[in-house]
Design a protein around this motif. Structure first.
Motif, PDB file in Angstrom:
ATOM      1  N   MET A   1     116.759 113.409  11.152  1.00  0.00           N
ATOM      2  CA  MET A   1     117.708 113.749  12.222  1.00  0.00           C
ATOM      3  C   MET A   1     118.805 112.689  12.288  1.00  0.00           C
ATOM      4  SD  MET A   1     118.561 115.922  14.534  1.00  0.00           S
ATOM      5  CE  MET A   1     117.111 116.965  14.422  1.00  0.00           C
ATOM      6  N   SER A   2     120.018 113.109  12.594  1.00  0.00           N
ATOM      7  CA  SER A   2     121.176 112.221  12.630  1.00  0.00           C
ATOM      8  C   SER A   2     121.023 111.145  13.696  1.00  0.00           C
ATOM      9  CB  SER A   2     122.445 113.041  12.916  1.00  0.00           C
ATOM     10  OG  SER A   2     123.501 112.213  13.300  1.00  0.00           O
ATOM     11  N   ASP A   3     121.657 109.989  13.414  1.00  0.00           N
ATOM     12  CA  ASP A   3     121.669 108.917  14.402  1.00  0.00           C
ATOM     13  C   ASP A   3     122.351 109.354  15.696  1.00  0.00           C
ATOM     14  OD1 ASP A   3     120.399 107.278  12.637  1.00  0.00           O
ATOM     15  OD2 ASP A   3     122.235 106.280  11.939  1.00  0.00           O
ATOM     16  N   ALA A   4     123.154 110.442  15.639  1.00  0.00           N
ATOM     17  CA  ALA A   4     123.865 110.900  16.825  1.00  0.00           C
ATOM     18  C   ALA A   4     122.959 111.659  17.780  1.00  0.00           C
ATOM     19  CB  ALA A   4     125.040 111.785  16.421  1.00  0.00           C
ATOM     20  N   SER A   5     121.757 111.984  17.358  1.00  0.00           N
ATOM     21  CA  SER A   5     120.852 112.718  18.232  1.00  0.00           C
ATOM     22  C   SER A   5     120.272 111.798  19.297  1.00  0.00           C
ATOM     23  CB  SER A   5     119.729 113.369  17.427  1.00  0.00           C
ATOM     24  OG  SER A   5     118.943 112.378  16.802  1.00  0.00           O
ATOM     25  N   VAL A   6     119.977 112.393  20.451  1.00  0.00           N
ATOM     26  CA  VAL A   6     119.443 111.656  21.597  1.00  0.00           C
ATOM     27  C   VAL A   6     118.274 112.441  22.165  1.00  0.00           C
ATOM     28  CG1 VAL A   6     119.935 110.769  23.905  1.00  0.00           C
ATOM     29  CG2 VAL A   6     121.704 110.664  22.149  1.00  0.00           C
ATOM     30  N   CYS A   7     117.249 111.731  22.593  1.00  0.00           N
ATOM     31  CA  CYS A   7     116.111 112.390  23.243  1.00  0.00           C
ATOM     32  C   CYS A   7     116.032 111.961  24.702  1.00  0.00           C
ATOM     33  CB  CYS A   7     114.805 112.023  22.528  1.00  0.00           C
ATOM     34  SG  CYS A   7     113.340 112.797  23.271  1.00  0.00           S
ATOM     35  N   TYR A   8     115.776 112.930  25.567  1.00  0.00           N
ATOM     36  CA  TYR A   8     115.592 112.670  26.995  1.00  0.00           C
ATOM     37  C   TYR A   8     114.141 112.982  27.371  1.00  0.00           C
ATOM     38  CZ  TYR A   8     120.692 112.870  27.131  1.00  0.00           C
ATOM     39  OH  TYR A   8     122.024 112.655  26.905  1.00  0.00           O
ATOM     40  N   ARG A   9     113.633 112.183  28.287  1.00  0.00           N
ATOM     41  CA  ARG A   9     112.305 112.459  28.839  1.00  0.00           C
ATOM     42  C   ARG A   9     112.435 112.597  30.348  1.00  0.00           C
ATOM     43  NH1 ARG A   9     108.179 108.303  27.104  1.00  0.00           N
ATOM     44  NH2 ARG A   9     109.411 106.925  28.464  1.00  0.00           N
ATOM     45  N   ALA A  10     111.791 113.615  30.902  1.00  0.00           N
ATOM     46  CA  ALA A  10     111.826 113.848  32.344  1.00  0.00           C
ATOM     47  C   ALA A  10     110.410 114.046  32.859  1.00  0.00           C
ATOM     48  CB  ALA A  10     112.671 115.078  32.659  1.00  0.00           C
ATOM     49  N   LYS A  11     110.213 113.748  34.137  1.00  0.00           N
ATOM     50  CA  LYS A  11     108.901 113.994  34.748  1.00  0.00           C
ATOM     51  C   LYS A  11     108.493 115.439  34.503  1.00  0.00           C
ATOM     52  CE  LYS A  11     105.261 113.789  37.405  1.00  0.00           C
ATOM     53  NZ  LYS A  11     104.021 113.166  36.911  1.00  0.00           N
ATOM     54  N   TRP A  12     109.462 116.340  34.693  1.00  0.00           N
ATOM     55  CA  TRP A  12     109.196 117.759  34.402  1.00  0.00           C
ATOM     56  C   TRP A  12     110.374 118.347  33.628  1.00  0.00           C
ATOM     57  CZ3 TRP A  12     104.606 119.858  34.825  1.00  0.00           C
ATOM     58  CH2 TRP A  12     103.685 119.344  35.761  1.00  0.00           C
ATOM     59  N   PRO A  44     113.614 105.570  20.793  1.00  0.00           N
ATOM     60  CA  PRO A  44     112.859 105.821  22.030  1.00  0.00           C
ATOM     61  C   PRO A  44     113.648 106.763  22.944  1.00  0.00           C
ATOM     62  CG  PRO A  44     112.880 103.488  21.516  1.00  0.00           C
ATOM     63  CD  PRO A  44     113.859 104.130  20.575  1.00  0.00           C
ATOM     64  N   PRO A  45     112.959 107.635  23.667  1.00  0.00           N
ATOM     65  CA  PRO A  45     113.678 108.561  24.550  1.00  0.00           C
ATOM     66  C   PRO A  45     114.317 107.856  25.738  1.00  0.00           C
ATOM     67  CG  PRO A  45     111.316 108.734  24.909  1.00  0.00           C
ATOM     68  CD  PRO A  45     111.500 107.824  23.724  1.00  0.00           C
ATOM     69  N   ILE A  46     115.383 108.430  26.223  1.00  0.00           N
ATOM     70  CA  ILE A  46     116.008 107.971  27.464  1.00  0.00           C
ATOM     71  C   ILE A  46     115.215 108.564  28.623  1.00  0.00           C
ATOM     72  CG2 ILE A  46     118.079 108.064  28.895  1.00  0.00           C
ATOM     73  CD1 ILE A  46     119.704 108.307  26.289  1.00  0.00           C
TER      74      ILE A  46
END
Length: 400
Positions: A1-12, A44-46
């Motif tokens: 996956m590209s370095d431009a990708s971002v992962c988010y984590r949420a409680k739900w 690591p996810p945001i």
């Protein structure tokens, strides 16, 4: 996956098209969702914290041209035909404004909507207009308003409809049509617009069964609406047939690729069954705060909900609603109809209107390939799944 990708984590994570995911992960890249429930970013996810992350909301029905009005026109509980006359006066005054001022009002409405977590809108577009009024990233479906009771205007209106669709396609805009209402557009235009919808696979929207005065006009050709049309100099004895009902218009709309039946406040049981039997082609759009503003009788939403009918919620415009905060309309609907699960109400402002407007490949759920536009709901700490719907209803969404 590209370095431009971002992962988010949420409680739900609340995808809508699947159950909520606790501690959910969402990976996005180049403005699109690339993974649901996993981190493909290589980083690591945001952590978004104690929030519910849902798809950007979809406002099924609004008129952005009135977004510069500070408060609704008229007074609460006023006669609907009297209010319509105030709307016409407002439009006539606006018609003398520069195009830049109208564009500014529309831009203000889009900005307000985006701040409220709204990613897409079913917008009623009025002549004169320019498709440039709608920014490419705004998620607007421009439904051209068709108005004209005289049968000799039918050809002119359908020509305008075809030009609108062609112009939108040439400018990479999403478009549809809106034969306005039974009291303002000839029935043959409704049928022709439905045929165009089927051929071009575009949405329609029509105000229908909005007031008791409308029912009187259709049935007996009497009452305040007839007086209004006579005052405007557009009354036609041949515009209606005695005993006409909203059902007659539903039958004209049903051949469309998809038609949004706006308001439907006074549909009878037979008409409600007609809609319920056709979820693939007809969606009823309830506008709670506009409905409340006029003091209408209880909306038939709860009658339709158990039937599996396609149901959506919209704000209507600032001419009858104090703002364009769609989730506030959802919260009012939840108060009036506590028997309807909050998850179903969320679907009424996400996936269902996206399907009705023909934009479900981009909006309406957290799914791979769709736009990375989200509504974020701040939650108290450690909200369990059983309390998630109520917790979301208790707060205002934010755009992410």
């Amino acid at each position: 996956m590209s370095d431009a990708s971002v992962c988010y984590r949420a409680k739900w994570l609340v995808p809508v098209d699947q159950p909520p995911i606790e501690g959910g992960l969402l990976t996005v890249a180049a403005g699109k969702i690339v993974a649901v429930g996993e981190n493909l970013s290589g980083q690591p996810p945001i952590d978004c914290g104690d929030v519910a992350l849902a798809p950007g909301l979809v406002n099924a029905h609004t008129h952005l041209e009135f977004s510069n009005i500070a408060q609704p026109l008229g007074e609460p509980g006023m006669s609907f035909p009297v209010w319509i006359q105030q709307v016409v006066s407002q439009r006539r005054a606006a018609g003398e404004l520069l195009e830049s001022q109208k564009t500014a009002a529309i831009s203000a409405g889009i900005e307000e909507s985006q701040e409220q977590g709204i990613a897409a809108l079913g917008e009623i577009t009025t002549i004169p207009y320019s498709l440039a009024m709608y920014a490419a990233e705004a998620g607007v479906v421009s439904l051209l308003e068709l108005i004209g009771l005289a049968p000799e205007r039918c050809e002119e209106l359908i020509a305008a409809a075809k030009f609108h669709l062609q112009s939108a396609a040439a400018n990479d805009k999403r478009a549809g049509l809106s034969p306005h209402a039974p009291y303002s557009v000839h029935r043959d235009v409704v049928s022709a617009a439905a045929q165009l919808s089927a051929e071009s696979k575009i949405p329609l929207a029509m105000h229908l069964a909005e007031s008791r005065e409308e029912l009187e006009l259709l049935d007996r050709q009497t009452g305040p609406f007839r007086e209004m049309l006579e005052n405007f100099g557009v009354w036609r004895d041949d515009a209606f047939s005695a005993g006409t009902r909203p059902l007659d218009y539903l039958r004209r709309l049903s051949p469309a690729h998809h038609a949004l039946v706006i308001h439907g406040n006074y549909l009878d049981d037979e008409e409600l069954r007609y809609i319920a039997e056709r979820p693939e082609s007809l969606t009823l759009v309830y506008c709670p705060r506009t409905h409340q503003y006029f003091g209408h009788a209880r909306h038939p939403l709860s009658k339709l909900h158990p039937t599996g009918a396609a149901l959506a919620i919209g704000t209507d415009s600032r001419a009858s609603n104090p703002d364009l905060a769609l989730w506030r309309d959802v919260r009012l609907a939840a108060q009036i109809f506590p028997e309807i699960p909050a998850s179903d109400l969320l679907r009424m402002v996400t996936l269902t209107p996206a399907i009705a407007l023909g934009i479900e490949s981009t909006y309406g759920s957290l799914s791979v390939g769709k736009a990375a536009k989200f509504a974020m709901f701040p939650l108290p700490a450690n909200v369990p799944l059983s309390q998630l719907p109520a917790a979301m209803l208790a707060v205002e969404p934010q755009a992410r």
